[in-house]
Design an enzyme around this catalytic site. Structure first.
Site, PDB file in Angstrom:
ATOM      1  N   GLY A 195       0.848  -1.182   0.000  1.00  0.00           N
ATOM      2  CA  GLY A 195       0.000   0.000   0.000  1.00  0.00           C
ATOM      3  C   GLY A 195       0.880   1.226   0.000  1.00  0.00           C
ATOM      4  O   GLY A 195       1.847   1.299  -0.765  1.00  0.00           O
ATOM      5  N   SER A 235       5.705  -5.218  -1.454  1.00  0.00           N
ATOM      6  CA  SER A 235       5.609  -3.803  -1.795  1.00  0.00           C
ATOM      7  C   SER A 235       6.033  -2.945  -0.593  1.00  0.00           C
ATOM      8  O   SER A 235       7.185  -2.994  -0.181  1.00  0.00           O
ATOM      9  CB  SER A 235       4.194  -3.485  -2.273  1.00  0.00           C
ATOM     10  OG  SER A 235       4.120  -2.200  -2.846  1.00  0.00           O
ATOM     11  N   ALA A 236       5.136  -2.180   0.007  1.00  0.00           N
ATOM     12  CA  ALA A 236       5.489  -1.370   1.176  1.00  0.00           C
ATOM     13  C   ALA A 236       6.034  -2.239   2.300  1.00  0.00           C
ATOM     14  O   ALA A 236       6.951  -1.832   3.036  1.00  0.00           O
ATOM     15  CB  ALA A 236       4.271  -0.589   1.663  1.00  0.00           C
ATOM     16  N   HIS A 271       8.589  -3.142  -7.179  1.00  0.00           N
ATOM     17  CA  HIS A 271       7.898  -2.834  -8.444  1.00  0.00           C
ATOM     18  C   HIS A 271       8.866  -2.218  -9.463  1.00  0.00           C
ATOM     19  O   HIS A 271       8.460  -1.386 -10.281  1.00  0.00           O
ATOM     20  CB  HIS A 271       6.746  -1.839  -8.223  1.00  0.00           C
ATOM     21  CG  HIS A 271       5.691  -2.283  -7.267  1.00  0.00           C
ATOM     22  ND1 HIS A 271       4.698  -3.171  -7.610  1.00  0.00           N
ATOM     23  CD2 HIS A 271       5.468  -1.945  -5.968  1.00  0.00           C
ATOM     24  CE1 HIS A 271       3.903  -3.364  -6.569  1.00  0.00           C
ATOM     25  NE2 HIS A 271       4.356  -2.631  -5.557  1.00  0.00           N
ATOM     26  N   GLU A 314       8.439  -7.041 -10.355  1.00  0.00           N
ATOM     27  CA  GLU A 314       7.253  -7.785  -9.936  1.00  0.00           C
ATOM     28  C   GLU A 314       7.405  -9.256 -10.318  1.00  0.00           C
ATOM     29  O   GLU A 314       7.841  -9.580 -11.416  1.00  0.00           O
ATOM     30  CB  GLU A 314       6.001  -7.180 -10.564  1.00  0.00           C
ATOM     31  CG  GLU A 314       5.701  -5.778 -10.050  1.00  0.00           C
ATOM     32  CD  GLU A 314       4.421  -5.194 -10.622  1.00  0.00           C
ATOM     33  OE1 GLU A 314       3.835  -5.814 -11.528  1.00  0.00           O
ATOM     34  OE2 GLU A 314       4.012  -4.125 -10.146  1.00  0.00           O
TER      35      GLU A 314
END
Length: 239
Positions: A90, A122-123, A159, A194
Site C-alpha cells: 500500500g 511492496s510497502a 515494483h 514484480e
C-alpha cells in the site's frame, strides 16, 4: 541471528490472481509457523477488515491462522503472540507512520532477529531496508523519520521497472534512483521486479524468481543481477 525474511516486490505478477505467484515463495516460511499476525497499515483506500479478508482468502492453500493486528486491543501483544509476521503493501509512508505511532518498529525487528519469520510485499518489503527513501509512493503523511526496520543493510525499490513511455517526459525509475545515489553514493539500492523477491535466511540472501534485479550504488547504475543470484555479500554493511 536466525533471520527468515521474505521481501516480495508485489502482490501480483502480471494478470495473475492476488498473491498466487507468491504462494510457492511463501510456503517454506510457513512450514513451522502457523499463527500469523497481519499488519494492514499500508492500506489506505480499503478497510483493514477488507484487507485482511483479501489476504486470508489468497493464502487459504497454506492453512494459516491469520489475524490482523487491528483486531487486538494491544498491538504489541499481537506481535508477541504470533509465530510469524505478514506486512501488506500500500502506501509506505502511511505504514511507517503507523509503526512509529504504535511503537512497533523495534519490537518487529527484535522478533525477526530472534527467528520469527517475516513476509512483506511492496510497502511491506520496502520497510525491511535501512529507510523508505527509495519508495515509489507519495508522501501522503509524514512519519517521524524515514528510518525503517533495517533487516537489510541497503535500500529496496519494489515494483522496479524502467519502461520509457512514448510521449511521457517524466523521469524513469532508474533516473530517480540515480538521484538517490548522487545524494547517498555509499548506500546500495536493489530494484526488484514484480514476480521476484529477496529471501534472507540468516547470513544468506537470495534473489528468487525468474527476473533480473538491478543494483544502484555510486557509479554503478542499473547493474543487472541474474535470477537466482546469491547476494549474501550484500549483507555486509558498506563502508
Amino acid at each position: 541471528m536466525t533471520i527468515n525474511a521474505l521481501m516480495l516486490s508485489a502482490s501480483r505478477e502480471g494478470n495473475t490472481p492476488y498473491l498466487q505467484h507468491a504462494l510457492p515463495l511463501i510456503a517454506p516460511l510457513t512450514q513451522r509457523a502457523k499463527k500469523w499476525v497481519f499488519i494492514p497499515y499500508a492500506g489506505v483506500s480499503l478497510s483493514y477488515d477488507d484487507y485482511l479478508h483479501r489476504v486470508a482468502e489468497a493464502l487459504t492453500p497454506l492453512t494459516l491462522d491469520l489475524r490482523s493486528i487491528h483486531n487486538y486491543d494491544d498491538a504489541k501483544t499481537a506481535i508477541r503472540d504470533a509465530e510469524g509476521i505478514i506486512v501488506g503493501g500500500g502506501n509506505t509512508f502511511m505504514l511507517l507512520s503507523k509503526l512509529y505511532q504504535y511503537d512497533l518498529l523495534g519490537l518487529i525487528r527484535e522478533s525477526v532477529l530472534e527467528g520469527k519469520p517475516y513476509i512483506g510485499w511492496s510497502a511491506g518489503a520496502n520497510i525491511t531496508g535501512q529507510s523508505i527513501r527509495t519508495t515509489n509512493d507519495m508522501p501522503i503523511i509524514a512519519p517521524p523519520a524515514f528510518e525503517a526496520l533495517g533487516l537489510l543493510p541497503f535500500q529496496i525499490n519494489p515494483h522496479y521497472i524502467n519502461q520509457v513511455q512514448s510521449g511521457h517526459n517524466g523521469e524513469t525509475r532508474a533516473q530517480r534512483l540515480k538521484e538517490f545515489t548522487c545524494v547517498d553514493p555509499a548506500m546500495p539500492v536493489i530494484g526488484i521486479q514484480e514476480g521476484s523477491a529477496l529471501w534472507r535466511q540468516d547470513n544468506k540472501l537470495t534473489l528468487l524468481g525468474d527476473k533480473e534485479a538491478y543494483l544502484f550504488c555510486g557509479a554503478q547504475q542499473e547493474m543487472p543481477i541474474p535470477p537466482g543470484s546469491d547476494l549474501s555479500h550484500m549483507l555486509t554493511p558498506q563502508k
